[in-house]
Design an enzyme around this catalytic site. Structure first.
Site, PDB file in Angstrom:
ATOM      1  N   SER A 123       0.807  -1.225   0.000  1.00  0.00           N
ATOM      2  CA  SER A 123       0.000   0.000   0.000  1.00  0.00           C
ATOM      3  C   SER A 123       0.838   1.273   0.000  1.00  0.00           C
ATOM      4  CB  SER A 123      -0.948   0.023   1.205  1.00  0.00           C
ATOM      5  OG  SER A 123      -0.223   0.162   2.416  1.00  0.00           O
ATOM      6  N   LYS A 179       0.682   4.528   6.965  1.00  0.00           N
ATOM      7  CA  LYS A 179      -0.044   5.448   6.081  1.00  0.00           C
ATOM      8  C   LYS A 179       0.461   6.881   6.293  1.00  0.00           C
ATOM      9  CE  LYS A 179      -3.060   2.484   4.341  1.00  0.00           C
ATOM     10  NZ  LYS A 179      -2.252   1.299   4.688  1.00  0.00           N
TER      11      LYS A 179
END
Length: 222
Positions: free
Chosen positions: A133, A173
């Site tokens: 990701s 993230k």
């Protein structure tokens, strides 16, 4: 407002922090109000720390350590002293982040990895990336990422290790926000993944990004 319920691990840590703080204050002949004034905290908050009623955040531990002139690990045992590691440039590699409320429990340490810049500020922990990701930021599956222990990002858009309150698994993230909006954005660095909108009280930040490296991978025989 009712106090939140702490886990057994957190309660044990709170007790250790309280005992360590009391010893340090006694050695310096400081009173509770002296610490409160020096660290710009209320006396009631300091009292809660000294009586193991509230778990101090990483930011508060850092502030208290600074005003007392001690190492963070002298107060909070989850900060491993570099002098106690097998090698000053070795960093604990944790298998699971943020058990409970952002605690890096000793039981979560799987190994120690080398930090290739011993003359620079040392990270507090490292994680092995699982998934793709964040690949557009150059962080790929299997990479080792280094973190400074922190309960919030140092700046808007910083890469952080974060956990959602309703999930035990941590994630890597970018944490972004917009002035005036109550929502934060957890942004991946891969177009195949969606951004997640959250409120500040719905996440726990465990650390901020300090760099990463790609372990040598042996080629598989044909």
């Amino acid at each position: 407002m009712a106090r939140r319920k702490y886990t057994e691990v957190e309660e044990k840590l709170m007790t250790e922090i309280a005992q360590n703080l009391k010893k340090i204050l006694k050695s310096k002949k400081w009173f509770q109000k002296d610490l409160a004034e020096a660290a710009d905290l209320s006396t009631s908050v300091v009292s809660d720390y000294l009586n193991a009623k509230t778990l101090a955040s990483p930011g508060v531990i850092e502030k208290i350590a600074e005003v007392l002139g001690v190492e963070k690990s002298d107060i909070d045992p989850t900060y491993a002293k570099l002098s106690e590691r097998r090698n000053p440039s070795l960093v604990p590699l944790v298998g699971k982040i943020c058990a409970g409320d952002g605690i890096l429990a000793n039981s979560n340490i799987e190994d120690y990895v080398c930090y290739p810049f011993p003359s620079k500020k040392q990270p507090d922990f490292a994680l092995e990336v699982k998934g793709d990701s964040m690949e557009d930021a150059g962080i790929e599956n299997g990479d080792i990422v280094y973190f400074k222990k922190s309960d919030w990002a140092d700046y808007n858009g910083q890469i952080v290790a974060v956990v959602l309150n309703d999930c035990n698994e941590g994630m890597l993230k970018r944490l972004k926000w917009t002035e005036g909006s109550p929502l934060m954005t957890l942004k991946p660095e891969n177009a195949d993944y969606e951004e997640k909108q959250v409120r500040p009280n719905e996440i726990i930040v465990c650390g901020v990004y300090m760099g990463h490296f790609k372990p040598f991978k042996e080629e598989q025989p044909c």
